[in-house]
Design a protein around this motif. Structure first.
Motif, PDB file in Angstrom:
ATOM      1  N   MET A   1      43.282  48.216  44.034  1.00  0.00           N
ATOM      2  CA  MET A   1      41.868  48.305  43.803  1.00  0.00           C
ATOM      3  C   MET A   1      41.421  47.023  43.118  1.00  0.00           C
ATOM      4  O   MET A   1      42.207  46.365  42.442  1.00  0.00           O
ATOM      5  N   ARG A   2      40.179  46.702  43.301  1.00  0.00           N
ATOM      6  CA  ARG A   2      39.613  45.467  42.761  1.00  0.00           C
ATOM      7  C   ARG A   2      38.737  45.801  41.553  1.00  0.00           C
ATOM      8  O   ARG A   2      37.901  46.687  41.618  1.00  0.00           O
ATOM      9  N   ALA A   3      38.935  45.092  40.446  1.00  0.00           N
ATOM     10  CA  ALA A   3      38.082  45.220  39.268  1.00  0.00           C
ATOM     11  C   ALA A   3      37.023  44.124  39.339  1.00  0.00           C
ATOM     12  O   ALA A   3      37.338  42.963  39.580  1.00  0.00           O
ATOM     13  N   LEU A   4      35.758  44.520  39.153  1.00  0.00           N
ATOM     14  CA  LEU A   4      34.625  43.604  39.225  1.00  0.00           C
ATOM     15  C   LEU A   4      33.902  43.639  37.882  1.00  0.00           C
ATOM     16  O   LEU A   4      33.680  44.712  37.330  1.00  0.00           O
ATOM     17  N   PHE A   5      33.526  42.475  37.367  1.00  0.00           N
ATOM     18  CA  PHE A   5      32.968  42.401  36.024  1.00  0.00           C
ATOM     19  C   PHE A   5      31.519  41.926  36.048  1.00  0.00           C
ATOM     20  O   PHE A   5      31.183  40.972  36.751  1.00  0.00           O
ATOM     21  N   VAL A   6      30.695  42.599  35.241  1.00  0.00           N
ATOM     22  CA  VAL A   6      29.282  42.267  35.114  1.00  0.00           C
ATOM     23  C   VAL A   6      29.010  41.921  33.661  1.00  0.00           C
ATOM     24  O   VAL A   6      29.287  42.713  32.759  1.00  0.00           O
ATOM     25  N   GLY A   7      28.492  40.725  33.419  1.00  0.00           N
ATOM     26  CA  GLY A   7      28.123  40.296  32.076  1.00  0.00           C
ATOM     27  C   GLY A   7      29.288  39.735  31.294  1.00  0.00           C
ATOM     28  O   GLY A   7      30.439  39.748  31.730  1.00  0.00           O
ATOM     29  N   GLY A   8      28.961  39.206  30.124  1.00  0.00           N
ATOM     30  CA  GLY A   8      29.991  38.661  29.253  1.00  0.00           C
ATOM     31  C   GLY A   8      30.566  37.360  29.771  1.00  0.00           C
ATOM     32  O   GLY A   8      30.038  36.745  30.688  1.00  0.00           O
ATOM     33  N   VAL A   9      31.676  36.958  29.189  1.00  0.00           N
ATOM     34  CA  VAL A   9      32.278  35.663  29.517  1.00  0.00           C
ATOM     35  C   VAL A   9      32.947  35.641  30.890  1.00  0.00           C
ATOM     36  O   VAL A   9      33.182  34.568  31.431  1.00  0.00           O
ATOM     37  N   VAL A  10      33.238  36.788  31.460  1.00  0.00           N
ATOM     38  CA  VAL A  10      33.880  36.823  32.778  1.00  0.00           C
ATOM     39  C   VAL A  10      32.942  37.376  33.858  1.00  0.00           C
ATOM     40  O   VAL A  10      33.381  37.915  34.869  1.00  0.00           O
ATOM     41  N   ASP A  11      31.653  37.229  33.652  1.00  0.00           N
ATOM     42  CA  ASP A  11      30.672  37.711  34.621  1.00  0.00           C
ATOM     43  C   ASP A  11      30.998  37.223  36.022  1.00  0.00           C
ATOM     44  O   ASP A  11      31.347  36.057  36.219  1.00  0.00           O
ATOM     45  N   ASN A  12      30.912  38.133  36.965  1.00  0.00           N
ATOM     46  CA  ASN A  12      31.132  37.863  38.387  1.00  0.00           C
ATOM     47  C   ASN A  12      32.585  37.489  38.688  1.00  0.00           C
ATOM     48  O   ASN A  12      32.874  36.876  39.704  1.00  0.00           O
ATOM     49  N   SER A  13      33.503  37.872  37.809  1.00  0.00           N
ATOM     50  CA  SER A  13      34.932  37.660  38.044  1.00  0.00           C
ATOM     51  C   SER A  13      35.537  38.908  38.673  1.00  0.00           C
ATOM     52  O   SER A  13      34.974  39.992  38.598  1.00  0.00           O
ATOM     53  N   GLU A  14      36.695  38.730  39.276  1.00  0.00           N
ATOM     54  CA  GLU A  14      37.412  39.839  39.913  1.00  0.00           C
ATOM     55  C   GLU A  14      38.900  39.713  39.632  1.00  0.00           C
ATOM     56  O   GLU A  14      39.407  38.615  39.432  1.00  0.00           O
ATOM     57  N   LEU A  15      39.568  40.875  39.649  1.00  0.00           N
ATOM     58  CA  LEU A  15      41.025  40.881  39.588  1.00  0.00           C
ATOM     59  C   LEU A  15      41.545  42.174  40.187  1.00  0.00           C
ATOM     60  O   LEU A  15      40.812  43.145  40.327  1.00  0.00           O
ATOM     61  N   ASP A  16      42.795  42.166  40.592  1.00  0.00           N
ATOM     62  CA  ASP A  16      43.425  43.351  41.153  1.00  0.00           C
ATOM     63  C   ASP A  16      43.937  44.231  40.026  1.00  0.00           C
ATOM     64  O   ASP A  16      44.506  43.740  39.051  1.00  0.00           O
ATOM     65  N   LEU A  17      43.746  45.540  40.167  1.00  0.00           N
ATOM     66  CA  LEU A  17      44.269  46.523  39.223  1.00  0.00           C
ATOM     67  C   LEU A  17      45.323  47.369  39.917  1.00  0.00           C
ATOM     68  O   LEU A  17      45.154  47.743  41.077  1.00  0.00           O
ATOM     69  N   ASP A  18      46.391  47.661  39.218  1.00  0.00           N
ATOM     70  CA  ASP A  18      47.426  48.558  39.731  1.00  0.00           C
ATOM     71  C   ASP A  18      47.087  49.980  39.335  1.00  0.00           C
ATOM     72  O   ASP A  18      46.376  50.224  38.366  1.00  0.00           O
ATOM     73  N   GLY A  19      47.619  50.930  40.069  1.00  0.00           N
ATOM     74  CA  GLY A  19      47.435  52.337  39.742  1.00  0.00           C
ATOM     75  C   GLY A  19      46.388  53.001  40.605  1.00  0.00           C
ATOM     76  O   GLY A  19      45.607  52.350  41.298  1.00  0.00           O
TER      77      GLY A  19
END
Length: 86
Positions: A1-19
């Motif tokens: 699954m993909r984690a998507l971030f809104v706001g803060g220092v990592v706004d518009n960043s993505e990373l893969d999550l396990d589980g």
């Protein structure tokens, strides 16, 4: 699954999550006792979670929802959005 971030220092960043389930807060433990990002929405495709949207703690829920709509994550991941109730 993909984690998507809104706001803060990592706004518009993505990373893969396990589980199979995304954590309620990311990262789980910041060392300061305060989570940085909170889960706001998941996107479900074919019975599995395709993405998880995390919002910065200083952003209002309405602003996070506006950004998610603008970035159109459900279309991008071909998933049905579901709000995460806190």
């Amino acid at each position: 699954m993909r984690a998507l971030f809104v706001g803060g220092v990592v706004d518009n960043s993505e990373l893969d999550l396990d589980g199979a389930e995304p954590p309620l807060h990311y990262p789980d433990n910041t060392g300061a006792g305060r989570p940085r990002y909170r889960l706001h929405q998941i996107g479900v495709r074919d019975g599995t979670i395709a993405y998880a949207v995390y919002g910065a703690p200083d952003l209002a829920d309405a602003e996070i929802a506006r950004v998610v709509q603008e970035r159109d994550y459900p279309r991008r991941f071909e998933a049905s959005p579901q709000a995460v109730l806190q």
